[in-house]
Design a protein around this motif. Structure first.
Motif, PDB file in Angstrom:
ATOM      1  N   ARG A  24       1.067   4.533  -2.410  1.00 48.31           N
ATOM      2  CA  ARG A  24       0.950   5.351  -2.557  1.00 48.31           C
ATOM      3  C   ARG A  24       1.803   6.228  -3.212  1.00 48.31           C
ATOM      4  O   ARG A  24       1.177   7.503  -3.697  1.00 48.31           O
ATOM      5  CB  ARG A  24       0.355   5.786  -1.407  1.00 48.31           C
ATOM      6  CG  ARG A  24       0.341   6.937  -0.339  1.00 48.31           C
ATOM      7  CD  ARG A  24      -0.973   8.021  -0.041  1.00 48.31           C
ATOM      8  NE  ARG A  24      -0.650   8.873   0.404  1.00 48.31           N
ATOM      9  CZ  ARG A  24      -0.036  10.400  -0.355  1.00 48.31           C
ATOM     10  NH1 ARG A  24       0.067   9.969  -1.605  1.00 48.31           N
ATOM     11  NH2 ARG A  24      -0.008  10.846   0.623  1.00 48.31           N
ATOM     12  N   ARG A  25       2.408   5.818  -3.335  1.00 52.24           N
ATOM     13  CA  ARG A  25       3.813   6.248  -3.405  1.00 52.24           C
ATOM     14  C   ARG A  25       3.688   6.795  -5.757  1.00 52.24           C
ATOM     15  O   ARG A  25       4.194   8.234  -5.783  1.00 52.24           O
ATOM     16  CB  ARG A  25       5.420   5.579  -3.587  1.00 52.24           C
ATOM     17  CG  ARG A  25       6.217   6.430  -3.878  1.00 52.24           C
ATOM     18  CD  ARG A  25       7.779   5.852  -4.071  1.00 52.24           C
ATOM     19  NE  ARG A  25       7.619   4.384  -4.968  1.00 52.24           N
ATOM     20  CZ  ARG A  25       8.120   4.907  -6.458  1.00 52.24           C
ATOM     21  NH1 ARG A  25       8.490   6.326  -6.575  1.00 52.24           N
ATOM     22  NH2 ARG A  25       7.899   4.378  -6.990  1.00 52.24           N
ATOM     23  N   GLY A  79      -2.014   6.008   4.360  1.00 54.38           N
ATOM     24  CA  GLY A  79      -2.120   7.675   3.571  1.00 54.38           C
ATOM     25  C   GLY A  79      -3.663   7.936   2.550  1.00 54.38           C
ATOM     26  O   GLY A  79      -2.931   8.198   1.753  1.00 54.38           O
ATOM     27  N   PHE A  80      -4.677   6.877   2.561  1.00 50.65           N
ATOM     28  CA  PHE A  80      -5.542   6.380   1.985  1.00 50.65           C
ATOM     29  C   PHE A  80      -7.182   6.720   2.393  1.00 50.65           C
ATOM     30  O   PHE A  80      -6.995   6.956   3.919  1.00 50.65           O
ATOM     31  CB  PHE A  80      -5.545   5.000   1.367  1.00 50.65           C
ATOM     32  CG  PHE A  80      -5.023   4.857  -0.056  1.00 50.65           C
ATOM     33  CD1 PHE A  80      -4.630   5.127  -1.137  1.00 50.65           C
ATOM     34  CD2 PHE A  80      -3.920   4.188   0.528  1.00 50.65           C
ATOM     35  CE1 PHE A  80      -3.831   5.036  -2.482  1.00 50.65           C
ATOM     36  CE2 PHE A  80      -2.704   3.712  -0.280  1.00 50.65           C
ATOM     37  CZ  PHE A  80      -2.820   3.801  -1.520  1.00 50.65           C
ATOM     38  N   PRO A 100      -5.026   8.793  -2.472  1.00 47.07           N
ATOM     39  CA  PRO A 100      -4.085   9.288  -1.577  1.00 47.07           C
ATOM     40  C   PRO A 100      -4.719  10.949  -0.582  1.00 47.07           C
ATOM     41  O   PRO A 100      -5.041  12.146  -1.412  1.00 47.07           O
ATOM     42  CB  PRO A 100      -3.276   9.029  -2.330  1.00 47.07           C
ATOM     43  CG  PRO A 100      -3.329   9.463  -3.766  1.00 47.07           C
ATOM     44  CD  PRO A 100      -5.219   9.200  -3.364  1.00 47.07           C
ATOM     45  N   LEU A 147       1.053  -0.937  -0.127  1.00 50.36           N
ATOM     46  CA  LEU A 147       0.228  -0.034   0.087  1.00 50.36           C
ATOM     47  C   LEU A 147       1.013   1.352   0.386  1.00 50.36           C
ATOM     48  O   LEU A 147       0.959   2.376  -0.523  1.00 50.36           O
ATOM     49  CB  LEU A 147      -1.212   0.075   1.356  1.00 50.36           C
ATOM     50  CG  LEU A 147      -1.782  -0.801   1.470  1.00 50.36           C
ATOM     51  CD1 LEU A 147      -3.091  -1.075   2.409  1.00 50.36           C
ATOM     52  CD2 LEU A 147      -2.708  -0.939   0.032  1.00 50.36           C
TER      53      LEU A 147
END
Ligand SMILES: C[S@@+](CC[C@H](N)C(=O)[O-])C[C@H]1O[C@@H](n2cnc3c(N)ncnc32)[C@H](O)[C@@H]1O
Length: 154
Positions: free
Chosen positions: A48-49, A113-114, A152, A44
């Motif tokens: 996210r990155r 971070g979602f 994100p 994840l």
């Protein structure tokens, strides 16, 4: 045909990934894949990155209730490997996947971070033809899949 409009890579999602530049992907789609991955956090974090600001992660997994039915029901709150027997054209196949509680699914997304945009428990759309009526009835009446759309956070 995709021809040169797509780049195809094969990767083990349980290994460290660095496939594309940061902030370069609009949408990640993972259909019925994540429940084969034990530890979601590194994956994840990588997804996210890769996502652009405003991008989306869309995925489906086996419904947690289905996984619970496959487990020995010792501890709902743990992530555990469960298995299921499938019949592929008369060939018996054992599928092994990780069952996780709802809090592990959405907790991991938050931690990575979602934010959660959509949660759905999909059923067959009316008028779908050529579908096996037995499968259609199962999908229409039982918790089989969980769909999630997440994005994100800033
Ligand atoms: C049930 S199939 C889903 C295939 C397709 N996405 C679909 O929706 O029809 C599960 C897929 O997860 C892939 N998979 C399982 N573990 C994986 C891993 N560690 N890394 C990459 N792919 C994996 C399998 O190769 C397989 O293609």
């Amino acid at each position: 045909m995709l021809r040169d409009r797509a780049r195809i890579e094969v990767a083990d999602l349980e290994q460290p990934l660095d496939l594309v530049p940061a902030g370069s992907v609009d949408v990640v789609v993972a259909s019925l894949v994540l429940h084969y991955i034990e530890d979601w956090m590194p994956l994840l974090a990588e997804l996210r990155r890769c996502l652009v600001p405003g991008g989306l992660l869309v995925f489906s997994v086996h419904h947690p209730i289905t996984g619970w039915e496959l487990s020995d029901k010792t501890d709902y709150h743990r992530v555990e490997l469960v298995s299921e027997q499938w019949d592929w054209d008369g060939q018996p196949v054992t599928g092994r996947m990780y069952r996780r509680p709802l809090s592990a699914i959405f907790g991991a997304l938050r931690q990575a971070g979602f934010w959660i945009d959509v949660v759905d428990e999909p059923r067959p759309q009316a008028g779908v033809r050529d579908a096996d009526p037995r499968i259609t009835k199962i999908l229409a009446t039982m918790p089989v899949f969980l769909y999630v759309r997440a994005g994100p956070t800033r």
